[in-house]
Design an enzyme around this catalytic site. Structure first.
Site, mmCIF file in Angstrom:
data_model
loop_
_atom_site.group_PDB
_atom_site.id
_atom_site.type_symbol
_atom_site.label_atom_id
_atom_site.label_comp_id
_atom_site.label_asym_id
_atom_site.label_seq_id
_atom_site.Cartn_x
_atom_site.Cartn_y
_atom_site.Cartn_z
ATOM 1 C CG ASP A 20 -2.039 0.961 1.143
ATOM 2 O OD1 ASP A 20 -2.278 1.503 0.047
ATOM 3 O OD2 ASP A 20 -2.697 1.214 2.174
ATOM 4 C CG HIS A 37 0.495 1.935 -9.342
ATOM 5 N ND1 HIS A 37 0.220 1.580 -8.041
ATOM 6 C CD2 HIS A 37 -0.601 2.617 -9.773
ATOM 7 C CE1 HIS A 37 -0.984 2.027 -7.708
ATOM 8 N NE2 HIS A 37 -1.499 2.662 -8.730
ATOM 9 C CG LEU A 131 9.747 -17.170 -2.752
ATOM 10 C CD1 LEU A 131 9.430 -17.101 -1.259
ATOM 11 C CD2 LEU A 131 10.369 -15.842 -3.200
HETATM 12 C C1 FPP Z 1 -1.813 0.183 -3.393
HETATM 13 O O1 FPP Z 1 -1.339 1.506 -3.383
HETATM 14 C C2 FPP Z 1 -1.182 -0.547 -4.477
HETATM 15 C C3 FPP Z 1 -1.850 -1.122 -5.511
HETATM 16 C C4 FPP Z 1 -3.305 -1.083 -5.656
HETATM 17 C C5 FPP Z 1 -1.131 -1.790 -6.603
HETATM 18 C C6 FPP Z 1 0.085 -2.559 -6.201
HETATM 19 C C7 FPP Z 1 0.959 -2.747 -7.372
HETATM 20 C C8 FPP Z 1 2.297 -2.812 -7.337
HETATM 21 C C9 FPP Z 1 3.074 -2.803 -6.116
HETATM 22 C C10 FPP Z 1 3.083 -2.922 -8.590
HETATM 23 C C11 FPP Z 1 3.279 -4.329 -9.040
HETATM 24 C C12 FPP Z 1 2.092 -4.688 -9.788
HETATM 25 C C13 FPP Z 1 1.804 -5.881 -10.338
HETATM 26 C C14 FPP Z 1 0.532 -5.969 -11.013
HETATM 27 C C15 FPP Z 1 2.680 -7.073 -10.289
HETATM 28 P P1 FPP Z 1 -2.368 2.676 -3.632
HETATM 29 O O2 FPP Z 1 -2.379 2.988 -5.075
HETATM 30 O O3 FPP Z 1 -3.712 2.308 -3.071
HETATM 31 O O4 FPP Z 1 -1.705 3.816 -2.820
HETATM 32 P P2 FPP Z 1 -2.459 4.981 -2.030
HETATM 33 O O5 FPP Z 1 -3.276 4.324 -0.969
HETATM 34 O O6 FPP Z 1 -1.340 5.785 -1.492
HETATM 35 O O7 FPP Z 1 -3.294 5.708 -3.040
#
Ligand code: FPP
Length: 252
Positions: A20, A37, A131
């Site tokens: 997150d 992301h 893993l």
């Molecule tokens: C949450 O942060 C994160 C996500 C919804 C996406 C997670 C994706 C990655 C870590 C990249 C790798 C991706 C894949 C598909 C392998 P948020 O966007 O909700 O952050 P915020 O709460 O600060 O808005």
């Protein structure tokens, strides 16, 4: 420091991660959310390497929830692109590292090219055993439980299953994670303290560690910190407990 220097392995066999804070990381720097992301993907690579180095056997990462489709179309599109990139660009290295890739979540509604990529990643790495990297994509814990319950109900309706035979093991065997031990530790970054529909059934006895950093800043030191915190916990699984934290009980 390395965790083993404490003289107590206490490394969780299975870690779940709620990655997150990508959006907030980007906003704080004046970047578009998708840059968060993109950097989150680099953090994911660090997390996989750290997990393997530290002796974690299963790593489940929450990369796209069933509810994430409500985000702006360009952000959803970018997350789908990242998934494709991750599988296309990283599969060879993951395979060489002995990583078995599994994908959990609802796959039928994904585009055929993505489904084919995911199937291929699972097939190519199926024999690896260092893993298990379990990518939760289009995943929701409630949806997973409902689908499992429906399959059991259908089997019962066909007369193939006695409803009295449905117990926890039977239901767990219908989940996407069938055969995977429950997570010992769930890490969530960015300071939020909730499960957000991640591994609802499987997290029944997990320890939770909430880290204040945003996911793009996650690295091996952060994973070690979470594992150290986990090692200080006393896990009782509903019993009265052995009275000592994991570090003391598992120390050599
Ligand atoms: C949450 O942060 C994160 C996500 C919804 C996406 C997670 C994706 C990655 C870590 C990249 C790798 C991706 C894949 C598909 C392998 P948020 O966007 O909700 O952050 P915020 O709460 O600060 O808005």
């Amino acid at each position: 420091m390395s965790v083993s220097e404490q003289g107590a392995p206490a490394v969780p066999r299975h870690i779940g991660v709620i990655m997150d804070g990508n959006g907030r990381w980007a906003a704080a720097r004046g970047y578009p959310r998708i840059e968060g992301h993109r950097r989150g993907m680099e953090a994911l690579r660090r997390a996989v390497r750290a997990a393997q180095d530290l002796g974690v056997r299963y790593l489940t990462v929450y990369s796209f929830s069933s509810e994430n489709w409500t985000r702006p179309a360009d952000e959803v599109g970018f997350l789908l692109t990242l998934l494709k990139r991750f599988v296309r660009n990283d599969l060879a290295e993951l395979h060489a590292m002995g990583v078995r890739v599994r994908v959990i979540g609802e796959r039928a509604s994904l585009a055929p090219d993505i489904r084919a990529l995911l199937d291929d990643a699972e097939t190519v790495t199926a024999g690896n055993d260092r893993l298990d990297l379990i990518v939760a994509f289009n995943y929701g814990g409630r949806q997973e439980i409902v689908a499992a319950a429906r399959r059991l109900a259908e089997a019962a309706a066909r007369g193939e299953l006695d409803p009295a035979a449905i117990d926890c093991a039977r239901l767990a065997g219908e989940l996407d994670t069938a055969g995977v031990p429950d997570p010992d530790l769930i890490i969530r970054t960015s300071g939020e303290q909730r499960l957000s529909n991640f591994l609802l059934w499987q997290a029944a006895y997990a320890e939770f560690v909430f880290l204040p950093l945003h996911w793009p800043d996650f690295d091996r030191a952060a994973m070690e910190e979470a594992i150290r915190e986990y090692a200080r916990r006393e896990r009782r699984f509903g019993g009265v407990g052995a009275g000592a934290p994991l570090t003391a009980r598992t120390g050599s």
